[in-house]
Write a protein that holds these residues in place. Sequence first.
Motif, PDB file in Angstrom:
ATOM      1  N   SER A  36       0.794  -1.144   0.112  1.00 54.04           N
ATOM      2  CA  SER A  36       0.188  -0.025  -0.001  1.00 54.04           C
ATOM      3  C   SER A  36       0.805   1.328   0.036  1.00 54.04           C
ATOM      4  O   SER A  36       0.384   2.202  -0.358  1.00 54.04           O
ATOM      5  N   ASN A  37       2.142   1.206   0.177  1.00 55.29           N
ATOM      6  CA  ASN A  37       2.969   2.252   0.091  1.00 55.29           C
ATOM      7  C   ASN A  37       4.393   1.486   0.130  1.00 55.29           C
ATOM      8  O   ASN A  37       5.052   1.335   1.308  1.00 55.29           O
ATOM      9  N   SER A  38       5.033   1.649  -0.948  1.00 52.80           N
ATOM     10  CA  SER A  38       6.431   1.190  -1.413  1.00 52.80           C
ATOM     11  C   SER A  38       7.377   1.973  -0.933  1.00 52.80           C
ATOM     12  O   SER A  38       8.497   1.557  -0.838  1.00 52.80           O
ATOM     13  N   LYS A  39       7.254   3.252  -0.375  1.00 57.84           N
ATOM     14  CA  LYS A  39       8.073   4.141   0.366  1.00 57.84           C
ATOM     15  C   LYS A  39       8.358   3.475   1.633  1.00 57.84           C
ATOM     16  O   LYS A  39       9.548   3.801   2.149  1.00 57.84           O
ATOM     17  N   ILE A  40       7.457   2.881   2.288  1.00 56.61           N
ATOM     18  CA  ILE A  40       7.674   2.408   3.480  1.00 56.61           C
ATOM     19  C   ILE A  40       8.031   1.061   3.463  1.00 56.61           C
ATOM     20  O   ILE A  40       9.101   0.404   4.144  1.00 56.61           O
ATOM     21  N   ALA A  89      11.979  -3.480   4.247  1.00 56.01           N
ATOM     22  CA  ALA A  89      11.378  -2.188   5.214  1.00 56.01           C
ATOM     23  C   ALA A  89      12.378  -1.160   4.514  1.00 56.01           C
ATOM     24  O   ALA A  89      13.568  -1.066   4.774  1.00 56.01           O
ATOM     25  N   LYS A  90      11.648   0.162   4.332  1.00 62.10           N
ATOM     26  CA  LYS A  90      12.548   1.164   3.410  1.00 62.10           C
ATOM     27  C   LYS A  90      12.606   2.355   4.577  1.00 62.10           C
ATOM     28  O   LYS A  90      13.691   2.770   4.613  1.00 62.10           O
ATOM     29  N   LYS A  91      11.600   2.681   5.310  1.00 62.44           N
ATOM     30  CA  LYS A  91      11.693   3.603   6.148  1.00 62.44           C
ATOM     31  C   LYS A  91      10.496   3.647   7.400  1.00 62.44           C
ATOM     32  O   LYS A  91       9.506   2.702   7.171  1.00 62.44           O
ATOM     33  N   ALA A  92      10.536   4.319   8.251  1.00 63.09           N
ATOM     34  CA  ALA A  92       9.606   4.055   9.329  1.00 63.09           C
ATOM     35  C   ALA A  92       8.133   4.536   9.001  1.00 63.09           C
ATOM     36  O   ALA A  92       8.038   5.454   8.336  1.00 63.09           O
ATOM     37  N   GLY A  93       7.102   3.735   9.502  1.00 62.65           N
ATOM     38  CA  GLY A  93       5.947   4.045   9.052  1.00 62.65           C
ATOM     39  C   GLY A  93       5.011   2.544   9.199  1.00 62.65           C
ATOM     40  O   GLY A  93       5.501   1.658   9.799  1.00 62.65           O
ATOM     41  N   ARG A 111      -2.050 -19.188  -4.950  1.00 62.12           N
ATOM     42  CA  ARG A 111      -2.997 -20.160  -5.286  1.00 62.12           C
ATOM     43  C   ARG A 111      -3.878 -20.769  -4.192  1.00 62.12           C
ATOM     44  O   ARG A 111      -5.032 -21.314  -4.363  1.00 62.12           O
ATOM     45  N   SER A 112      -3.515 -20.549  -2.943  1.00 66.81           N
ATOM     46  CA  SER A 112      -4.256 -20.937  -2.009  1.00 66.81           C
ATOM     47  C   SER A 112      -5.048 -19.935  -1.088  1.00 66.81           C
ATOM     48  O   SER A 112      -5.919 -20.483  -0.470  1.00 66.81           O
ATOM     49  N   GLY A 113      -5.018 -18.693  -1.837  1.00 60.90           N
ATOM     50  CA  GLY A 113      -5.789 -17.707  -1.246  1.00 60.90           C
ATOM     51  C   GLY A 113      -5.281 -16.457  -1.098  1.00 60.90           C
ATOM     52  O   GLY A 113      -4.034 -15.934  -1.615  1.00 60.90           O
ATOM     53  N   LYS A 114      -5.725 -15.296  -0.197  1.00 66.29           N
ATOM     54  CA  LYS A 114      -5.143 -14.066  -0.066  1.00 66.29           C
ATOM     55  C   LYS A 114      -4.861 -13.774   1.291  1.00 66.29           C
ATOM     56  O   LYS A 114      -5.584 -14.354   2.464  1.00 66.29           O
ATOM     57  N   THR A 115      -3.690 -13.085   1.384  1.00 68.56           N
ATOM     58  CA  THR A 115      -3.353 -12.741   2.860  1.00 68.56           C
ATOM     59  C   THR A 115      -2.957 -11.248   2.959  1.00 68.56           C
ATOM     60  O   THR A 115      -2.211 -10.474   1.910  1.00 68.56           O
ATOM     61  N   THR A 116      -3.319 -10.461   3.984  1.00 69.70           N
ATOM     62  CA  THR A 116      -2.701  -9.060   4.173  1.00 69.70           C
ATOM     63  C   THR A 116      -1.905  -8.923   5.128  1.00 69.70           C
ATOM     64  O   THR A 116      -2.418  -9.472   6.404  1.00 69.70           O
ATOM     65  N   ILE A 117      -0.909  -8.529   5.292  1.00 71.19           N
ATOM     66  CA  ILE A 117       0.111  -8.429   6.320  1.00 71.19           C
ATOM     67  C   ILE A 117       0.253  -6.958   6.666  1.00 71.19           C
ATOM     68  O   ILE A 117       0.789  -5.933   5.785  1.00 71.19           O
ATOM     69  N   ALA A 118      -0.019  -6.418   7.774  1.00 71.63           N
ATOM     70  CA  ALA A 118       0.207  -5.245   8.256  1.00 71.63           C
ATOM     71  C   ALA A 118       1.557  -5.166   8.822  1.00 71.63           C
ATOM     72  O   ALA A 118       2.137  -5.651   9.572  1.00 71.63           O
ATOM     73  N   VAL A 119       2.282  -4.280   8.096  1.00 70.77           N
ATOM     74  CA  VAL A 119       3.777  -3.996   8.510  1.00 70.77           C
ATOM     75  C   VAL A 119       3.795  -2.821   9.011  1.00 70.77           C
ATOM     76  O   VAL A 119       3.763  -1.601   8.684  1.00 70.77           O
ATOM     77  N   THR A 120       4.640  -2.901  10.387  1.00 68.01           N
ATOM     78  CA  THR A 120       5.085  -1.652  10.792  1.00 68.01           C
ATOM     79  C   THR A 120       6.650  -1.445  11.038  1.00 68.01           C
ATOM     80  O   THR A 120       7.225  -2.417  11.306  1.00 68.01           O
ATOM     81  N   VAL A 121       7.120  -0.552  10.286  1.00 69.57           N
ATOM     82  CA  VAL A 121       8.403  -0.177  10.108  1.00 69.57           C
ATOM     83  C   VAL A 121       9.016   0.983  11.417  1.00 69.57           C
ATOM     84  O   VAL A 121       8.604   1.772  11.178  1.00 69.57           O
TER      85      VAL A 121
END
Length: 294
Positions: free
Chosen positions: A53-57, A74-78, A87-97
Amino acid sequence: KRILSVFLAVAMIVTILPQVATTQAATKKSIVLYKGEKIYYTDYSAVKSVKSSNSKIVKASKDKSNTNHANMVAKKAGKANVNISTRSGKTTIAVTVRSAKFEAKLLSANAGGNILVSVKNKSKDTFDKVTIKYTIKDLDGGVIAQKSETMSYLLAGKVAYTNIYVGSSNLENIDLSQSSVKVTEYDRTWLGYTYTDVSSKVKATPEITDENESSVSYNIKLKNGYNSYVYGKLYTMIYDADDNLIGVESSSISLDKKEIKTLNYGYFSKRYYPNYDHMKLVVNAYATKRDNKF
């Protein structure tokens, strides 16, 4: 015949009605990374798409060498979400940098030609190792030594120590006020795992076996009161009569669950610490386990 006709008509209606698609909700996960850290996610099936959702982070991409891996950097804090479709499904990972924070100091030099370095980990997480870069200068500002070295087991909020060797012949000319040290790299081996500080669960008891004018030899009884394998550092803190820290000797330790063992190699030379009066043992130890959130 009339009954059969009604049945066929109903069957045709059911057939031509639009099918309602069933969508599977995305699996939700989370992880904390530090700037520069890299990790991959896999559900062991081929990755179809990866998007941040934010490639700068967080930069996210398919792994070119392994079709089952989705890479994250991980690129910068945020904060950012990484959406992965396989093929098995969808995953959303909330990443804190986060940004790693350390405070490195050159404390003192001893007669053996070693300079004591301390690094306080002011981050919220434990690091398996860091790289420090130091520049030692003389009274005229000339460089005596410049090098990078690795320190291990830096627990969150705690201080780690190491000694860097510059040679006893340089001691009279060293000017620590003009010298510098800083952390340049850091590493967490067990990304996707939680680190638990168990220092208070590991007891270290010294037993001096020989003390004379030139040296101190001692055994160390270690007792792991934690219900898991632990890793860490054992520091022998050396003090003068006024309780000033004049030196630190260190060794790596590892203990199995509830293990008790004795180390027989404790030793330091009084020639390096002529003002030695007493010592204390300090343990920095942690345990790891898989983070169910990732």
